[in-house]
Every structure is written in C-alpha cells, then in structure tokens.
Design an enzyme around this catalytic site. Structure first.
Site, PDB file in Angstrom:
ATOM      1  N   CYS A 247       0.794  -1.222   0.000  1.00  0.00           N
ATOM      2  CA  CYS A 247       0.000   0.000   0.000  1.00  0.00           C
ATOM      3  C   CYS A 247       0.831   1.279   0.000  1.00  0.00           C
ATOM      4  O   CYS A 247       0.263   2.375  -0.027  1.00  0.00           O
ATOM      5  CB  CYS A 247      -0.951  -0.004   1.198  1.00  0.00           C
ATOM      6  SG  CYS A 247      -2.077  -1.412   1.170  1.00  0.00           S
TER       7      CYS A 247
ATOM      8  N   HIS B 109      -1.923   8.116   6.028  1.00  0.00           N
ATOM      9  CA  HIS B 109      -2.319   6.832   5.450  1.00  0.00           C
ATOM     10  C   HIS B 109      -3.742   6.510   5.895  1.00  0.00           C
ATOM     11  O   HIS B 109      -4.557   6.099   5.081  1.00  0.00           O
ATOM     12  CB  HIS B 109      -1.338   5.753   5.894  1.00  0.00           C
ATOM     13  CG  HIS B 109      -1.464   4.473   5.141  1.00  0.00           C
ATOM     14  ND1 HIS B 109      -1.406   4.413   3.765  1.00  0.00           N
ATOM     15  CD2 HIS B 109      -1.654   3.191   5.560  1.00  0.00           C
ATOM     16  CE1 HIS B 109      -1.540   3.160   3.366  1.00  0.00           C
ATOM     17  NE2 HIS B 109      -1.704   2.394   4.445  1.00  0.00           N
TER      18      HIS B 109
ATOM     19  N   THR C 206      -8.431   1.271  10.049  1.00  0.00           N
ATOM     20  CA  THR C 206      -8.243   0.094  10.896  1.00  0.00           C
ATOM     21  C   THR C 206      -7.853   0.573  12.291  1.00  0.00           C
ATOM     22  O   THR C 206      -7.195   1.604  12.446  1.00  0.00           O
ATOM     23  CB  THR C 206      -7.158  -0.851  10.345  1.00  0.00           C
ATOM     24  OG1 THR C 206      -5.950  -0.120  10.139  1.00  0.00           O
ATOM     25  CG2 THR C 206      -7.595  -1.456   9.026  1.00  0.00           C
TER      26      THR C 206
ATOM     27  N   GLU D  52      -0.183   5.397  13.659  1.00  0.00           N
ATOM     28  CA  GLU D  52       0.254   6.486  12.785  1.00  0.00           C
ATOM     29  C   GLU D  52       0.048   7.840  13.447  1.00  0.00           C
ATOM     30  O   GLU D  52       0.942   8.705  13.425  1.00  0.00           O
ATOM     31  CB  GLU D  52      -0.494   6.431  11.460  1.00  0.00           C
ATOM     32  CG  GLU D  52      -0.033   7.502  10.476  1.00  0.00           C
ATOM     33  CD  GLU D  52      -0.773   7.469   9.155  1.00  0.00           C
ATOM     34  OE1 GLU D  52      -0.273   8.084   8.187  1.00  0.00           O
ATOM     35  OE2 GLU D  52      -1.864   6.847   9.080  1.00  0.00           O
TER      36      GLU D  52
ATOM     37  N   LYS E 151      -9.441   8.685   2.465  1.00  0.00           N
ATOM     38  CA  LYS E 151      -9.904   7.358   2.055  1.00  0.00           C
ATOM     39  C   LYS E 151     -11.410   7.158   2.214  1.00  0.00           C
ATOM     40  O   LYS E 151     -11.983   6.277   1.570  1.00  0.00           O
ATOM     41  CB  LYS E 151      -9.136   6.275   2.818  1.00  0.00           C
ATOM     42  CG  LYS E 151      -7.701   6.082   2.339  1.00  0.00           C
ATOM     43  CD  LYS E 151      -7.010   4.940   3.065  1.00  0.00           C
ATOM     44  CE  LYS E 151      -5.647   4.633   2.440  1.00  0.00           C
ATOM     45  NZ  LYS E 151      -4.669   5.706   2.598  1.00  0.00           N
TER      46      LYS E 151
ATOM     47  N   HIS F 153      -9.767   2.664   0.093  1.00  0.00           N
ATOM     48  CA  HIS F 153      -8.332   2.367   0.180  1.00  0.00           C
ATOM     49  C   HIS F 153      -7.933   1.734  -1.139  1.00  0.00           C
ATOM     50  O   HIS F 153      -8.236   0.572  -1.412  1.00  0.00           O
ATOM     51  CB  HIS F 153      -8.059   1.423   1.344  1.00  0.00           C
ATOM     52  CG  HIS F 153      -6.596   1.209   1.616  1.00  0.00           C
ATOM     53  ND1 HIS F 153      -5.599   1.730   0.809  1.00  0.00           N
ATOM     54  CD2 HIS F 153      -5.950   0.526   2.600  1.00  0.00           C
ATOM     55  CE1 HIS F 153      -4.415   1.384   1.289  1.00  0.00           C
ATOM     56  NE2 HIS F 153      -4.610   0.658   2.372  1.00  0.00           N
TER      57      HIS F 153
ATOM     58  N   PHE G  76       1.777  -3.487   3.807  1.00  0.00           N
ATOM     59  CA  PHE G  76       2.016  -4.829   4.320  1.00  0.00           C
ATOM     60  C   PHE G  76       3.482  -5.210   4.086  1.00  0.00           C
ATOM     61  O   PHE G  76       4.073  -4.857   3.066  1.00  0.00           O
ATOM     62  CB  PHE G  76       1.121  -5.839   3.597  1.00  0.00           C
ATOM     63  CG  PHE G  76      -0.279  -5.917   4.141  1.00  0.00           C
ATOM     64  CD1 PHE G  76      -0.667  -5.208   5.260  1.00  0.00           C
ATOM     65  CD2 PHE G  76      -1.212  -6.733   3.528  1.00  0.00           C
ATOM     66  CE1 PHE G  76      -1.960  -5.294   5.763  1.00  0.00           C
ATOM     67  CE2 PHE G  76      -2.513  -6.835   4.015  1.00  0.00           C
ATOM     68  CZ  PHE G  76      -2.885  -6.114   5.141  1.00  0.00           C
TER      69      PHE G  76
END
Length: 424
Positions: A179, A319, A323, A330, A348, A353, A412
């Site tokens: 990502c 970002h 979640t 972050e 987003k 996303h 990831f």
C-alpha cells in the site's frame, strides 16, 4: 515512547543540497470523481457521495462492496483495440497519465522521449484478470486460457501501457511495495530527477482489484469493514467506531520535472516534491511496528532530505486506513514527530483504500491542498477517537496557510514511505 526518539532529524545531509522536483501536472481517476477537478471537489465536499456499490462478484462475502469509478467509458476513451490489451488498472493509469501530461502543457509528439521516464506503483497489478483466467482453466480447460494473461496481469502493466501510450523511451519502472507503492514510485521519480537521469517523470500509482479471492482473504484477516448495512459510512478513519478499510480502485499520477527544465519551458508549477524517505519495519508481514518506529524513520528522513523542520509542516495527508491499530499507531507517531499543529486528514472515506494507488492519489490531493491552501475533511468522522492525539479535520474542508505538507504511507510487509511537499 517519549521525546524525539532514536531517529532525531539531522539538519540536512553533507554534500547534498535540498532539491525540489517541480510538479507541473496532475491526473486523477477516483471514486470521488474522474479528473483532478472533480476528484478534488469530491474529497472536499463530504455531501457528494462517492460510488460504493455492492458487487455481484462479491456476493455472499462479509464485505460485498467497493469504491468504484463510475461513469468512465474506457472503451470510448482508449479505443476498443487498445483497451483489450490492458487490464483495468492499466486503463485507469493511462487515462490519469493523459490528464497529467495535458495539465503540464506537454506535447509527447515533440518532447525528448529519451529523457522522459515512467514510474508507477501497484500492489496487485492485473489480479482480477488472473482470477478470471484461473476460473477459465479450471472450468473450460487449457485451450480456453488467454495468451494475454502475462502482459495483462503483471504489476508492470500500467507502467508499460503508459510508456507505450505516451511514446516514452526513457526508463519505465514498476514499484510494488504493497500500500505504499504509489508513494515509493513518486519518491523514486524524485531521486531520478535529482541525479539528472531524466528531465520528466510520470509517476504515481494505479490499482483495480475487483477480486473475490482478494476480498475474501481480507475478510478472513479482519482488515476490511463489514458494515454491509451502510457501505457509504463503512470507511471512517480515526473514528471511534472504525472497523476496517473499504477497498477502492483508481489512479493518481503526477508529471514531475527537474526545476530547470520546468523553468526553461515556462511551465506552471503546482508544487514541489521536496523530500523523500523510506524504511522497513522488519516486524510483521501484515501488522505495522506497534511503536511506529519504521514510519517515523521514513518521515524524519524525508524532512532531512527536504531541509525542512517539523515545525514547518502545516498539513498531513495520512495513510489513515480506518483500521483500529494503524490509525492509532500512525497518529501517535505524527504527534511525536510533528507536534500538535499540523492539520491531519485521511481522504480514504471518499476514495476507498486504493492499495498500491493510494500514495499516488493522495499525493496528488496533497499537491492540490497546497495549491488551494485548503485541507479536505476526513469523511464519516462522527465520533473522533479520543485516543487519536492529532488535529484531524472533519465535517468540512478547512482553510489554512501552510507552505509544507507531508504524505505518509504504510504497506504490508513493513514498507513505509513519506514525502514532503512544498508550495511552488
């Protein structure tokens, strides 16, 4: 963790002068709008609902909806023959690239094509076509499998398609760091321009993963929202009731130039990519470093690369995936490094996303934020999480005066990237 942490910023790097690649063109294809102007309007006004339909190919899954780009006739734009040679993520990239090049006032028929490069990030490439052909092999046999599987499904499909469409003869590269791919692609372009390897780079990200297999796996991982009763409200970064992201499709590309090249041709410069940093968590295949040290390293590197102090940053396009863990990690890192003053947003909720395209789309939106001196709101932020220690813009776009902004991305596998962008 308190204090400046182990990655305290250095005041520049010996022997390297600060450099800012000129951003002269922007191209956007998103669920919030097609074209930079429409996409910008879509992310700034949360009353304009993006397209988040339930998809037949996802029927029966806990998450059966996605942000999609509607109202775009790719056959009409690209032509039937050309469209058949590209997976959808490549089609979106070509359309965004054409807009960015036109916005930059460039004519591919007369530019020095050997001095032009393309760098496009994607996490999954043509995964839907790969899925489709696997089904064909299983149900109909080998003789029905398309010979176009390799060129349409590979991650470099967008980069090669854009290079062919524009007639680019310089380097053409694909970046795949999950990502953070789009952000790393722009950072790579920044480095290429700094070294003088080329004069112009078309850079960013593209993704379209209408894949039942991928979404099913994300459901099993509990990474995506299962708010099936209200898909439009499912993606809610920094909200107390966030329960995962919602996948989207799209493309965001910039035309970046060496400052001298842009100046010599009298180009209008929208903003500058002033600094870039990247790092690896070396922690987990799917979870970010719980202390945020990896993304902190990337951000501090980008600040040093730009020669900018943390106190100079007025806006962060985070970002912000929606979640539970990622948003908190972050935001805590941003407060530690930048303090409480920057205006933070995650776009987003209006685009979804978009995985490997996210960094390209969100960097383009950050360029527009600098240009308009306006920070888009974080959509669906109805109950801000009190544990989030930063000033997150919600409800309405907020006017502000700022000269420098940051884009952060996490992927990831622990792939982190950060950019510092500055006003022209």
């Amino acid at each position: 963790m308190t204090g400046p942490g182990p990655f305290a910023r250095r005041s520049g790097r010996p022997g390297i002068e600060p450099f800012g690649a000129a951003v002269t063109g922007v191209g956007l294809v998103t669920a919030a709008g097609v074209g930079a102007a429409e996409a910008w309007r879509g992310v700034c006004d949360t009353r304009l609902a993006p397209s988040v339909p339930r998809l037949p190919e996802l029927e029966g899954l806990p998450c059966d909806f996605m942000y999609t780009v509607d109202g775009l006739d790719t056959k009409a734009v690209l032509g039937v023959a050309a469209q058949r040679l590209m997976d959808r993520f490549s089609q979106l990239a070509v359309i965004a690239a054409r807009e960015a090049v036109a916005d930059a006032g460039l004519d591919p028929s007369v530019w020095d094509s050997g001095r032009v490069a393309v760098v496009i990030g994607s996490a999954h490439g043509g995964l839907p076509f790969y899925d489709e052909q696997h089904t064909t092999l299983t149900e109909r046999g080998v003789r029905r499998v398309s010979p176009k599987l390799a060129p349409l499904s590979v991650v470099n499909g967008a980069a090669s398609s854009v290079a062919m469409d524009l007639g680019v003869h310089g380097p053409s590269q694909a970046v795949s760091t999950a990502c953070s791919s789009g952000t790393v692609a722009i950072g790579t372009a920044h480095q290429m321009l700094r070294t003088g390897a080329c004069d112009i780079v078309v850079a960013g990200g593209a993704e379209s993963v209408r894949s039942r297999l991928l979404i099913a796996s994300a459901c099993q991982m509990r990474a995506v929202s299962t708010r099936r009763d209200d898909p439009l409200a499912a993606c809610r970064p920094f909200d107390t009731h966030r329960d995962g992201f919602v996948v989207g499709e799209g493309a965001g590309l910039l035309v970046m130039e060496r400052p001298e090249h842009a100046r010599a041709r009298g180009a209008t410069v929208r903003a500058r990519v002033a600094g870039y940093g990247a790092s690896s968590d070396a922690h987990s295949a799917v979870a970010p470093d719980p202390d945020g040290l990896g993304i902190e390293r990337a951000l501090r590197t980008a600040l040093a690369d730009a020669g900018v102090d943390a106190s100079d940053i007025g806006h962060v396009n985070a970002h912000g995936t929606s979640t539970v863990a990622n948003d908190l990690i972050e935001a805590t890192m941003l407060r530690r490094v930048l303090g409480e003053h920057p205006l933070v947003t995650s776009t987003k909720a209006m685009t979804g996303h978009t995985l490997g395209a996210a960094g390209g789309i969100e960097t383009a939106l950050t360029v527009l934020a600098l240009q308009h001196q306006l920070v888009p709101p974080t959509g669906n932020l109805d109950a801000p999480d009190p544990a989030i220690p930063v000033d997150v813009v919600s409800k309405e776009a907020r006017h502000a005066a700022f000269d420098h902004a940051v884009k952060t991305s996490l992927g990831f596998g622990g792939h982190n990237a950060a950019l510092v962008l500055s006003r022209a």
